[in-house]
Design a protein around this motif. Structure first.
Motif, PDB file in Angstrom:
ATOM      1  N   LEU A  86       0.821  -1.208   0.000  1.00 41.32           N
ATOM      2  CA  LEU A  86       0.000   0.000   0.000  1.00 41.32           C
ATOM      3  C   LEU A  86       0.857   1.261   0.000  1.00 41.32           C
ATOM      4  O   LEU A  86       0.520   2.240  -0.678  1.00 41.32           O
ATOM      5  CB  LEU A  86      -0.956  -0.009   1.189  1.00 41.32           C
ATOM      6  N   ALA A  87       1.955   1.255   0.725  1.00 42.43           N
ATOM      7  CA  ALA A  87       2.856   2.410   0.721  1.00 42.43           C
ATOM      8  C   ALA A  87       3.438   2.628  -0.673  1.00 42.43           C
ATOM      9  O   ALA A  87       3.700   3.764  -1.078  1.00 42.43           O
ATOM     10  CB  ALA A  87       3.966   2.232   1.741  1.00 42.43           C
ATOM     11  N   ALA A 152      -9.895   2.627   2.609  1.00 45.17           N
ATOM     12  CA  ALA A 152     -10.370   3.989   2.876  1.00 45.17           C
ATOM     13  C   ALA A 152      -9.192   4.894   3.225  1.00 45.17           C
ATOM     14  O   ALA A 152      -9.153   6.065   2.804  1.00 45.17           O
ATOM     15  CB  ALA A 152     -11.398   3.974   4.002  1.00 45.17           C
ATOM     16  N   ALA A 153      -8.234   4.369   3.970  1.00 42.91           N
ATOM     17  CA  ALA A 153      -7.056   5.155   4.332  1.00 42.91           C
ATOM     18  C   ALA A 153      -6.255   5.561   3.098  1.00 42.91           C
ATOM     19  O   ALA A 153      -5.766   6.693   3.012  1.00 42.91           O
ATOM     20  CB  ALA A 153      -6.177   4.368   5.303  1.00 42.91           C
ATOM     21  N   VAL A 154      -6.128   4.655   2.142  1.00 43.81           N
ATOM     22  CA  VAL A 154      -5.377   4.962   0.925  1.00 43.81           C
ATOM     23  C   VAL A 154      -6.034   6.115   0.176  1.00 43.81           C
ATOM     24  O   VAL A 154      -5.374   7.096  -0.189  1.00 43.81           O
ATOM     25  CB  VAL A 154      -5.249   3.724   0.010  1.00 43.81           C
ATOM     26  N   LEU A 155      -7.334   6.027  -0.045  1.00 40.36           N
ATOM     27  CA  LEU A 155      -8.012   7.081  -0.793  1.00 40.36           C
ATOM     28  C   LEU A 155      -8.075   8.383  -0.007  1.00 40.36           C
ATOM     29  O   LEU A 155      -7.941   9.469  -0.590  1.00 40.36           O
ATOM     30  CB  LEU A 155      -9.409   6.626  -1.228  1.00 40.36           C
ATOM     31  N   ALA A 156      -8.250   8.307   1.298  1.00 41.41           N
ATOM     32  CA  ALA A 156      -8.244   9.522   2.117  1.00 41.41           C
ATOM     33  C   ALA A 156      -6.879  10.204   2.042  1.00 41.41           C
ATOM     34  O   ALA A 156      -6.789  11.435   1.981  1.00 41.41           O
ATOM     35  CB  ALA A 156      -8.592   9.184   3.562  1.00 41.41           C
ATOM     36  N   TRP A 161      -3.400  14.554   0.373  1.00 42.80           N
ATOM     37  CA  TRP A 161      -2.181  14.921  -0.345  1.00 42.80           C
ATOM     38  C   TRP A 161      -2.475  15.907  -1.465  1.00 42.80           C
ATOM     39  O   TRP A 161      -1.766  16.899  -1.638  1.00 42.80           O
ATOM     40  CB  TRP A 161      -1.527  13.662  -0.871  1.00 42.80           C
ATOM     41  N   ALA A 162      -3.522  15.659  -2.212  1.00 44.03           N
ATOM     42  CA  ALA A 162      -3.872  16.557  -3.319  1.00 44.03           C
ATOM     43  C   ALA A 162      -4.192  17.952  -2.792  1.00 44.03           C
ATOM     44  O   ALA A 162      -3.812  18.951  -3.405  1.00 44.03           O
ATOM     45  CB  ALA A 162      -5.048  15.994  -4.103  1.00 44.03           C
ATOM     46  N   ASP A 163      -4.855  18.020  -1.662  1.00 44.28           N
ATOM     47  CA  ASP A 163      -5.186  19.317  -1.073  1.00 44.28           C
ATOM     48  C   ASP A 163      -3.956  20.039  -0.560  1.00 44.28           C
ATOM     49  O   ASP A 163      -3.994  21.232  -0.321  1.00 44.28           O
ATOM     50  CB  ASP A 163      -6.174  19.144   0.085  1.00 44.28           C
ATOM     51  N   VAL A 174       2.017  11.057   3.732  1.00 46.67           N
ATOM     52  CA  VAL A 174       0.586  11.160   4.045  1.00 46.67           C
ATOM     53  C   VAL A 174      -0.032   9.761   4.096  1.00 46.67           C
ATOM     54  O   VAL A 174      -0.827   9.457   4.980  1.00 46.67           O
ATOM     55  CB  VAL A 174      -0.139  12.057   3.010  1.00 46.67           C
ATOM     56  N   LEU A 175       0.358   8.920   3.166  1.00 44.60           N
ATOM     57  CA  LEU A 175      -0.157   7.554   3.095  1.00 44.60           C
ATOM     58  C   LEU A 175       0.259   6.744   4.314  1.00 44.60           C
ATOM     59  O   LEU A 175      -0.568   6.039   4.916  1.00 44.60           O
ATOM     60  CB  LEU A 175       0.323   6.889   1.813  1.00 44.60           C
ATOM     61  N   GLU A 176       1.496   6.847   4.718  1.00 48.50           N
ATOM     62  CA  GLU A 176       1.950   6.124   5.902  1.00 48.50           C
ATOM     63  C   GLU A 176       1.188   6.569   7.146  1.00 48.50           C
ATOM     64  O   GLU A 176       0.812   5.741   7.989  1.00 48.50           O
ATOM     65  CB  GLU A 176       3.455   6.302   6.095  1.00 48.50           C
ATOM     66  N   ALA A 177       0.937   7.877   7.282  1.00 45.60           N
ATOM     67  CA  ALA A 177       0.179   8.390   8.423  1.00 45.60           C
ATOM     68  C   ALA A 177      -1.256   7.856   8.404  1.00 45.60           C
ATOM     69  O   ALA A 177      -1.795   7.449   9.438  1.00 45.60           O
ATOM     70  CB  ALA A 177       0.195   9.921   8.419  1.00 45.60           C
ATOM     71  N   ALA A 178      -1.876   7.843   7.232  1.00 47.53           N
ATOM     72  CA  ALA A 178      -3.247   7.350   7.117  1.00 47.53           C
ATOM     73  C   ALA A 178      -3.326   5.859   7.410  1.00 47.53           C
ATOM     74  O   ALA A 178      -4.245   5.399   8.095  1.00 47.53           O
ATOM     75  CB  ALA A 178      -3.796   7.654   5.715  1.00 47.53           C
ATOM     76  N   LEU A 179      -2.371   5.097   6.904  1.00 52.82           N
ATOM     77  CA  LEU A 179      -2.366   3.649   7.146  1.00 52.82           C
ATOM     78  C   LEU A 179      -2.154   3.343   8.625  1.00 52.82           C
ATOM     79  O   LEU A 179      -2.723   2.383   9.144  1.00 52.82           O
ATOM     80  CB  LEU A 179      -1.300   2.968   6.288  1.00 52.82           C
ATOM     81  N   ALA A 180      -1.365   4.154   9.293  1.00 53.53           N
ATOM     82  CA  ALA A 180      -1.150   3.964  10.729  1.00 53.53           C
ATOM     83  C   ALA A 180      -2.460   4.172  11.500  1.00 53.53           C
ATOM     84  O   ALA A 180      -2.694   3.520  12.521  1.00 53.53           O
ATOM     85  CB  ALA A 180      -0.071   4.909  11.235  1.00 53.53           C
ATOM     86  N   LEU A 181      -3.307   5.062  11.010  1.00 52.17           N
ATOM     87  CA  LEU A 181      -4.596   5.300  11.648  1.00 52.17           C
ATOM     88  C   LEU A 181      -5.583   4.157  11.409  1.00 52.17           C
ATOM     89  O   LEU A 181      -6.462   3.917  12.224  1.00 52.17           O
ATOM     90  CB  LEU A 181      -5.211   6.608  11.152  1.00 52.17           C
TER      91      LEU A 181
END
Length: 182
Positions: A86-87, A152-156, A161-163, A174-181
């Motif tokens: 995923l990363a 959901a974490a990947v798309l979030a 990131w886009a924002d 950003v992805l690593e932070a979301a996956l950790a959540l």
């Protein structure tokens, strides 16, 4: 013997040229008012060239993400660690048409289309992740819940990131932070 110059755009650049033309038109006249013919005319390529790269107008926006997600799911099937797979989505995804569409969704008139396509991609990723979790011995319900959270974490992360692309924070972070959540 002289060689005649080849007409048309080089094949390697056509995808990017089409994406750029599409985004320009989406900003100028809106997503719904832009046809594939408008895009190909602006890009200076044939309609058939468009369909060599994309199956639909919305795929112009998602092609970079789809390539990365397809590579990640292939690695999932090969047994690589889930988090690494995923990363990996974030390692090769550059600010592109999708990021532009996310940040300009209202101006492009594409919010509903992005939401619909986001859900489709999230489900595809969830399905692959759940299958992997089941193969790894997780019960079906737990696998579905875990896969739902991860997808959901990947798309979030992509949206966040886009924002923030102007701040330069890499998608991988950003992805690593979301996956950790998740």
């Amino acid at each position: 013997m002289t060689t005649e110059p080849r007409s048309g755009r080089p094949r390697a650049s056509s995808r990017e040229v089409l994406a750029e033309a599409a985004c320009e038109l989406f900003l100028e006249q809106g997503y719904d008012a832009t046809s594939v013919s408008d895009i190909t005319r602006r890009a200076g390529v044939s309609r058939s060239s468009f369909f060599n790269y994309f199956s639909a107008k919305s795929d112009v926006l998602w092609s970079g993400f789809d390539e990365q997600a397809d590579a990640a799911t292939a690695r999932l099937r090969e047994g690589e660690p889930v988090d690494e797979c995923l990363a990996g989505i974030g390692e090769g995804l550059a600010p592109d048409a999708l990021a532009l569409a996310i940040t300009n969704a209202v101006a492009m008139g594409i919010s509903a289309e992005l939401d619909r396509d986001r859900a489709v991609r999230q489900f595809r990723l969830q399905r692959e992740l759940a299958a992997r979790c089941v193969r790894d011995g997780m019960p079906e319900l737990a696998a579905q819940v875990r896969a739902g959270a991860l997808s959901a974490a990947v798309l979030a992360a992509v949206w966040a990131w886009a924002d923030r692309t102007a701040s330069g924070r890499p998608l991988v972070e950003v992805l690593e932070a979301a996956l950790a959540l998740a």
